[in-house]
Design a protein around this motif. Structure first.
Motif, PDB file in Angstrom:
ATOM      1  N   PRO A  92       1.123  -0.820  -0.448  1.00 41.93           N
ATOM      2  CA  PRO A  92       0.198  -0.285  -0.064  1.00 41.93           C
ATOM      3  C   PRO A  92       0.731   1.390  -0.034  1.00 41.93           C
ATOM      4  CG  PRO A  92      -0.347  -1.530   2.057  1.00 41.93           C
ATOM      5  CD  PRO A  92       0.868  -1.729   1.757  1.00 41.93           C
ATOM      6  N   LYS A  93       0.203   2.523  -0.985  1.00 40.83           N
ATOM      7  CA  LYS A  93       1.243   3.529  -1.086  1.00 40.83           C
ATOM      8  C   LYS A  93       0.246   4.619  -0.494  1.00 40.83           C
ATOM      9  CE  LYS A  93       4.344   1.662  -4.347  1.00 40.83           C
ATOM     10  NZ  LYS A  93       3.776   0.667  -4.866  1.00 40.83           N
ATOM     11  N   PRO A  94       0.368   5.953  -0.558  1.00 40.30           N
ATOM     12  CA  PRO A  94      -0.237   7.163   0.169  1.00 40.30           C
ATOM     13  C   PRO A  94      -1.276   7.152  -1.444  1.00 40.30           C
ATOM     14  CG  PRO A  94       2.207   7.825   0.609  1.00 40.30           C
ATOM     15  CD  PRO A  94       2.216   6.033  -0.197  1.00 40.30           C
ATOM     16  N   ASN A  95      -2.251   8.257  -0.972  1.00 40.52           N
ATOM     17  CA  ASN A  95      -2.769   8.031  -2.010  1.00 40.52           C
ATOM     18  C   ASN A  95      -2.811   9.290  -2.714  1.00 40.52           C
ATOM     19  OD1 ASN A  95      -3.870   9.656  -0.436  1.00 40.52           O
ATOM     20  ND2 ASN A  95      -6.585   8.841  -0.832  1.00 40.52           N
ATOM     21  N   SER A  96      -3.237   9.569  -3.913  1.00 36.75           N
ATOM     22  CA  SER A  96      -3.016  10.560  -4.406  1.00 36.75           C
ATOM     23  C   SER A  96      -3.092  12.028  -3.715  1.00 36.75           C
ATOM     24  CB  SER A  96      -3.755  10.740  -6.369  1.00 36.75           C
ATOM     25  OG  SER A  96      -4.951  10.952  -5.781  1.00 36.75           O
ATOM     26  N   ALA A  97      -4.083  11.922  -3.090  1.00 41.23           N
ATOM     27  CA  ALA A  97      -4.452  13.341  -2.392  1.00 41.23           C
ATOM     28  C   ALA A  97      -4.128  13.618  -1.165  1.00 41.23           C
ATOM     29  CB  ALA A  97      -6.661  12.778  -2.294  1.00 41.23           C
ATOM     30  N   VAL A  98      -3.364  12.325  -0.508  1.00 46.09           N
ATOM     31  CA  VAL A  98      -2.282  11.958   0.357  1.00 46.09           C
ATOM     32  C   VAL A  98      -0.682  12.737  -0.328  1.00 46.09           C
ATOM     33  CG1 VAL A  98      -0.743  11.654   2.163  1.00 46.09           C
ATOM     34  CG2 VAL A  98      -3.154  10.800   1.712  1.00 46.09           C
ATOM     35  N   VAL A  99      -0.535  12.725  -1.158  1.00 47.67           N
ATOM     36  CA  VAL A  99       1.049  12.735  -1.474  1.00 47.67           C
ATOM     37  C   VAL A  99       0.508  14.345  -2.013  1.00 47.67           C
ATOM     38  CG1 VAL A  99       2.087  12.425  -3.707  1.00 47.67           C
ATOM     39  CG2 VAL A  99       0.962  10.841  -3.397  1.00 47.67           C
ATOM     40  N   GLU A 100      -0.436  14.631  -3.115  1.00 52.85           N
ATOM     41  CA  GLU A 100      -0.325  16.278  -3.563  1.00 52.85           C
ATOM     42  C   GLU A 100      -0.905  16.575  -2.280  1.00 52.85           C
ATOM     43  OE1 GLU A 100      -3.574  17.003  -5.687  1.00 52.85           O
ATOM     44  OE2 GLU A 100      -3.180  15.890  -7.223  1.00 52.85           O
ATOM     45  N   TYR A 101      -1.486  16.577  -1.049  1.00 48.44           N
ATOM     46  CA  TYR A 101      -1.197  16.925   0.189  1.00 48.44           C
ATOM     47  C   TYR A 101       0.524  17.673   0.680  1.00 48.44           C
ATOM     48  CZ  TYR A 101      -1.888  19.070   4.699  1.00 48.44           C
ATOM     49  OH  TYR A 101      -2.211  19.587   6.434  1.00 48.44           O
ATOM     50  N   ASN A 102       0.728  16.563   0.939  1.00 49.20           N
ATOM     51  CA  ASN A 102       2.281  16.120   1.680  1.00 49.20           C
ATOM     52  C   ASN A 102       3.305  17.291   0.625  1.00 49.20           C
ATOM     53  OD1 ASN A 102       1.657  14.416   3.750  1.00 49.20           O
ATOM     54  ND2 ASN A 102       1.959  12.647   2.552  1.00 49.20           N
ATOM     55  N   SER A 103       2.815  16.969  -0.586  1.00 51.55           N
ATOM     56  CA  SER A 103       3.916  17.730  -1.749  1.00 51.55           C
ATOM     57  C   SER A 103       3.561  19.678  -1.665  1.00 51.55           C
ATOM     58  CB  SER A 103       4.033  17.413  -3.512  1.00 51.55           C
ATOM     59  OG  SER A 103       2.757  17.608  -3.318  1.00 51.55           O
ATOM     60  N   GLY A 104       3.148  19.740  -0.825  1.00 50.22           N
ATOM     61  CA  GLY A 104       2.233  20.966  -0.883  1.00 50.22           C
ATOM     62  C   GLY A 104       1.431  21.591  -2.144  1.00 50.22           C
ATOM     63  N   ARG A 105       0.548  20.590  -3.011  1.00 53.43           N
ATOM     64  CA  ARG A 105       0.486  21.277  -4.311  1.00 53.43           C
ATOM     65  C   ARG A 105      -1.220  21.860  -3.410  1.00 53.43           C
ATOM     66  NH1 ARG A 105       1.499  16.921  -8.499  1.00 53.43           N
ATOM     67  NH2 ARG A 105       1.934  15.483  -6.559  1.00 53.43           N
ATOM     68  N   THR A 106      -1.765  20.975  -2.394  1.00 52.03           N
ATOM     69  CA  THR A 106      -3.116  21.877  -2.465  1.00 52.03           C
ATOM     70  C   THR A 106      -2.821  22.072  -1.011  1.00 52.03           C
ATOM     71  OG1 THR A 106      -5.036  20.938  -1.994  1.00 52.03           O
ATOM     72  CG2 THR A 106      -3.842  19.637  -1.846  1.00 52.03           C
ATOM     73  N   THR A 107      -4.184  22.300  -0.335  1.00 58.07           N
ATOM     74  CA  THR A 107      -3.534  22.287   0.960  1.00 58.07           C
ATOM     75  C   THR A 107      -5.315  21.679   1.940  1.00 58.07           C
ATOM     76  OG1 THR A 107      -5.710  25.121   1.010  1.00 58.07           O
ATOM     77  CG2 THR A 107      -2.926  25.054   1.304  1.00 58.07           C
ATOM     78  N   GLN A 108      -6.185  21.077   0.509  1.00 55.49           N
ATOM     79  CA  GLN A 108      -7.088  20.532   1.284  1.00 55.49           C
ATOM     80  C   GLN A 108      -6.183  18.321   1.968  1.00 55.49           C
ATOM     81  OE1 GLN A 108     -10.186  20.927   0.429  1.00 55.49           O
ATOM     82  NE2 GLN A 108      -9.460  23.467  -0.011  1.00 55.49           N
ATOM     83  N   VAL A 109      -6.786  18.846   3.233  1.00 58.18           N
ATOM     84  CA  VAL A 109      -6.310  17.074   3.782  1.00 58.18           C
ATOM     85  C   VAL A 109      -7.410  16.594   3.262  1.00 58.18           C
ATOM     86  CG1 VAL A 109      -5.955  16.446   5.555  1.00 58.18           C
ATOM     87  CG2 VAL A 109      -5.965  18.942   5.614  1.00 58.18           C
ATOM     88  N   PRO A 110      -6.671  15.461   3.332  1.00 52.71           N
ATOM     89  CA  PRO A 110      -7.510  14.568   2.488  1.00 52.71           C
ATOM     90  C   PRO A 110      -8.505  13.515   3.863  1.00 52.71           C
ATOM     91  CG  PRO A 110      -5.335  14.267   2.111  1.00 52.71           C
ATOM     92  CD  PRO A 110      -5.238  15.703   2.894  1.00 52.71           C
ATOM     93  N   ALA A 111      -9.626  13.176   3.432  1.00 56.12           N
ATOM     94  CA  ALA A 111     -11.014  13.628   4.393  1.00 56.12           C
ATOM     95  C   ALA A 111     -10.971  11.684   4.516  1.00 56.12           C
ATOM     96  CB  ALA A 111     -12.208  14.659   4.187  1.00 56.12           C
ATOM     97  N   TRP A 112      -9.989  11.374   3.903  1.00 57.64           N
ATOM     98  CA  TRP A 112     -11.294   9.424   4.180  1.00 57.64           C
ATOM     99  C   TRP A 112     -10.265   9.229   4.202  1.00 57.64           C
ATOM    100  CZ3 TRP A 112     -10.953  12.811  -0.639  1.00 57.64           C
ATOM    101  CH2 TRP A 112      -9.912  12.646  -1.500  1.00 57.64           C
ATOM    102  N   LEU A 113      -9.748   7.659   4.239  1.00 57.02           N
ATOM    103  CA  LEU A 113      -9.184   6.463   4.531  1.00 57.02           C
ATOM    104  C   LEU A 113      -9.019   5.659   3.287  1.00 57.02           C
ATOM    105  CD1 LEU A 113      -6.832   5.359   6.251  1.00 57.02           C
ATOM    106  CD2 LEU A 113      -8.460   3.930   6.842  1.00 57.02           C
ATOM    107  N   ALA A 114      -7.515   5.706   2.369  1.00 61.81           N
ATOM    108  CA  ALA A 114      -7.091   5.451   1.177  1.00 61.81           C
ATOM    109  C   ALA A 114      -5.973   5.194   0.743  1.00 61.81           C
ATOM    110  CB  ALA A 114      -8.251   6.154  -0.192  1.00 61.81           C
ATOM    111  N   PHE A 115      -5.718   4.090   0.225  1.00 64.88           N
ATOM    112  CA  PHE A 115      -4.339   4.105  -0.183  1.00 64.88           C
ATOM    113  C   PHE A 115      -4.545   3.223  -1.661  1.00 64.88           C
ATOM    114  CE2 PHE A 115      -4.578   2.420   4.437  1.00 64.88           C
ATOM    115  CZ  PHE A 115      -3.344   2.874   4.689  1.00 64.88           C
ATOM    116  N   ASP A 116      -2.788   3.849  -2.433  1.00 63.62           N
ATOM    117  CA  ASP A 116      -3.309   3.201  -3.728  1.00 63.62           C
ATOM    118  C   ASP A 116      -2.462   1.685  -3.573  1.00 63.62           C
ATOM    119  OD1 ASP A 116      -2.125   2.968  -6.409  1.00 63.62           O
ATOM    120  OD2 ASP A 116      -0.851   4.578  -6.467  1.00 63.62           O
TER     121      ASP A 116
END
Length: 142
Positions: A92-116
């Protein structure tokens, strides 16, 4: 074999692995000669709150919480779901929403539990209560 003997074997198995929180049902097969004996012992442990069902074929260390008169997992679903997926042979890897949040491309905190989960075909429900894992798969780029 009596369920109490199998129950004790399962408790010994759990105590031998203090760093693990999630267990797959098949891990307990070698502890008894019959599948039904293991199932009975697991039912007893779930009713006592030692284990909690964390999805189809997934058991999680639990504890009884008097305030809610029920058992709950000792760790968050994010933690035990990842452990269960690894035991099922999935990376399991972080999903796309977590990757975008951690890289600073978005300020939206992922609200669901998901794995790539890549190209895995997993559809198994893993989680506790309303907090279930969603699976994100690799998309074909054409």
């Amino acid at each position: 074999m009596k369920a109490s003997k199998v129950k004790q074997r399962i408790l010994d198995y759990l105590s031998a692995r203090p760093d693990e929180n999630a267990f797959i049902r098949s891990e307990f097969n070698a502890l008894s000669q019959s599948r039904s004996g293991v199932d009975k012992a697991i039912r007893v442990l779930v009713s006592e709150g030692v284990l909690v069902r964390g999805g189809y074929g997934v058991l999680v260390r639990g504890e009884f919480i008097p305030e809610i008169q029920s058992a709950a997992p000792l760790v968050w679903p994010e933690i035990f779901a990842k452990e269960a997926l690894v035991k099922l042979g999935i990376d399991p890897k972080p999903n796309s929403a977590v990757v975008e949040y951690n890289s600073g491309r978005t300020t939206q905190v992922p609200a669901w539990l998901a794995f790539d989960v890549g190209n895995s075909r997993i559809v198994r429900k893993i989680g506790f209560g309303k907090r279930l894992v969603n699976y994100e798969r690799e998309r074909k780029v054409e």
